[in-house]
Design an enzyme around this catalytic site. Sequence first.
Site, PDB file in Angstrom:
ATOM      1  N   ARG A  49       0.871  -1.192   0.000  1.00 15.24           N
ATOM      2  CA  ARG A  49       0.000   0.000   0.000  1.00 15.24           C
ATOM      3  C   ARG A  49       0.898   1.229   0.000  1.00 15.24           C
ATOM      4  NH1 ARG A  49      -5.033   2.060   3.616  1.00 15.24           N
ATOM      5  NH2 ARG A  49      -6.016   0.638   2.164  1.00 15.24           N
TER       6      ARG A  49
ATOM      7  N   HIS B 163      -7.471   0.726  -6.278  1.00 10.94           N
ATOM      8  CA  HIS B 163      -7.675  -0.004  -5.014  1.00 10.94           C
ATOM      9  C   HIS B 163      -8.420  -1.313  -5.351  1.00 10.94           C
ATOM     10  CE1 HIS B 163      -7.851  -0.768  -0.875  1.00 10.94           C
ATOM     11  NE2 HIS B 163      -8.736   0.109  -0.472  1.00 10.94           N
TER      12      HIS B 163
ATOM     13  N   GLN C  22     -10.450  -3.660  -2.834  1.00 12.55           N
ATOM     14  CA  GLN C  22     -11.708  -3.019  -2.419  1.00 12.55           C
ATOM     15  C   GLN C  22     -12.809  -3.313  -3.443  1.00 12.55           C
ATOM     16  OE1 GLN C  22     -12.180  -0.681   0.447  1.00 12.55           O
ATOM     17  NE2 GLN C  22     -14.292  -1.153  -0.079  1.00 12.55           N
TER      18      GLN C  22
ATOM     19  N   ASP D 225     -16.821   8.430  -1.159  1.00 16.89           N
ATOM     20  CA  ASP D 225     -15.517   8.269  -0.500  1.00 16.89           C
ATOM     21  C   ASP D 225     -15.170   9.614   0.137  1.00 16.89           C
ATOM     22  OD1 ASP D 225     -12.980   7.397   0.260  1.00 16.89           O
ATOM     23  OD2 ASP D 225     -12.109   7.556  -1.750  1.00 16.89           O
TER      24      ASP D 225
ATOM     25  N   CYS E 134     -16.152   2.949   1.056  1.00 19.89           N
ATOM     26  CA  CYS E 134     -15.003   2.070   1.343  1.00 19.89           C
ATOM     27  C   CYS E 134     -14.528   2.220   2.777  1.00 19.89           C
ATOM     28  CB  CYS E 134     -13.868   2.369   0.375  1.00 19.89           C
ATOM     29  SG  CYS E 134     -13.364   4.105   0.373  1.00 19.89           S
TER      30      CYS E 134
ATOM     31  N   ARG F   2     -14.038  -7.265   2.712  1.00 15.58           N
ATOM     32  CA  ARG F   2     -12.630  -7.074   2.326  1.00 15.58           C
ATOM     33  C   ARG F   2     -11.824  -8.326   2.660  1.00 15.58           C
ATOM     34  NH1 ARG F   2     -10.279  -2.333   2.227  1.00 15.58           N
ATOM     35  NH2 ARG F   2      -8.712  -3.442   1.026  1.00 15.58           N
TER      36      ARG F   2
HETATM   37  N1  NVA Z   1      -9.551   7.568  -1.426  1.00 18.18           N
HETATM   38  C1  NVA Z   1      -9.208   7.091  -0.104  1.00 18.18           C
HETATM   39  C2  NVA Z   1      -9.525   5.633   0.008  1.00 18.18           C
HETATM   40  C3  NVA Z   1      -9.278   5.026   1.371  1.00 18.18           C
HETATM   41  C4  NVA Z   1      -9.593   3.579   1.426  1.00 18.18           C
HETATM   42  C5  NVA Z   1      -7.743   7.365   0.169  1.00 18.18           C
HETATM   43  O1  NVA Z   1      -6.911   7.070  -0.699  1.00 18.18           O
HETATM   44  O2  NVA Z   1      -7.418   7.865   1.243  1.00 18.18           O
HETATM   45  N1   CP Z   2     -11.120   0.820   2.746  1.00 19.19           N
HETATM   46  C1   CP Z   2      -9.843   0.735   3.127  1.00 19.19           C
HETATM   47  O1   CP Z   2      -8.923   0.419   2.346  1.00 19.19           O
HETATM   48  O2   CP Z   2      -9.638   0.971   4.452  1.00 19.19           O
HETATM   49  P1   CP Z   2      -8.225   1.112   5.188  1.00 19.19           P
HETATM   50  O3   CP Z   2      -7.600   2.391   4.717  1.00 19.19           O
HETATM   51  O4   CP Z   2      -8.558   1.119   6.650  1.00 19.19           O
HETATM   52  O5   CP Z   2      -7.369  -0.073   4.810  1.00 19.19           O
END
Ligand code: NVA
Ligand code: CP
Length: 335
Positions: free
Chosen positions: A108, A135, A138, A231, A272, A317
Amino acid sequence: MPVNLRGRHFLKLLDYTPAEIRYLLDLSREFKHKKLSGEPHRYLAGKNIVLLFEKTSTRTRCSFEVAGMDLGCGVTYLDPGSSQMGKKESIADTARVLGRMYDGIEYRGFAQDTVQALADYAGVPVWNGLTDQFHPTQMLADLLTIEEKLGHLKGVNFTYMGDARNNMGNSLMIACAKMGLNFTACAPKALFPEQWLIDEAKKIAAENGCTVRLTEDVQEGTTNADVIYTDIWVSMGEPDSVWEDRIKLLKPYQVNAKLMANAKPTAIFMHCLPSFHDTKTTVGADIAKKFGITEMEVTDEVFESGQSRVFEEAENRMHAIKAVIYATLSDEPLE
Ligand code: NVA
Ligand code: CP
């Protein structure tokens, strides 16, 4: 031809055919059944996986850890501060080291190019646990949730509200196009996905009998929707300085009771997570103090309503990630 994903990376849904995505969704459901019925499934005992996180996480990290452990794998977690990657060691060198010790690598972080570079050098499957652009794990959880709640995917009217050019907007547009859902991005033009990705999504949608639409009009974008998805307005990695502008741009796209009433009466709400639906977080409280808003992308009323499926989605998830780990590492198809 039977689907075989052994040895494959999982970097973005663009790399996967609808049949392969279908296989992963079915496998997710099988693993969910095994987990809920208490049937052990330590099929990958003896294997080891490593989780590299350059951004924070609750769901993704815990899903990979629990899924890996349920499958019998050894699991190592490396947080943003505790590996040499990037600072003292290149991505290519890190990948070649980890690939000799582990059977699979989750990443990540920021650039999609980084997860691609890991995949190019690791020699073992690499899984994208979120980049700025995509992602994909997800997406499996979201498709699984929609199928569970609405009974099917094809023909579902899916509306994404808000920042449509972030990892979630991009990924959902492709996921819907691949699996036959009619996708609408309801967002200000400045936050539409990049044109090349829209073109690609439209091409894929045409092959799969569905549509991709972009609109700034909330009324038009939400009428007849089966799923309303949103989101956060500012994603991980973006500077705090964008909040003011983003709030101005996205306030009209907030998911509230009036907006939900414009969708089908049977519509579900998805997110998400994490979500700013109240002021019970430090960021939520800070934004309330600075800008005078106590709810952002979704109101607390909708988030807590019977239409909201966000926690089932979060649980999925783990089942979906288990399917990805198993499908890419296992020598055997699931019995
Ligand atoms: N768009 C958000 C998704 C988190 C799961 C981010 O990248 O912070
Ligand atoms: N939805 C998601 O990826 O959550 P986290 O950032 O907690 O992993």
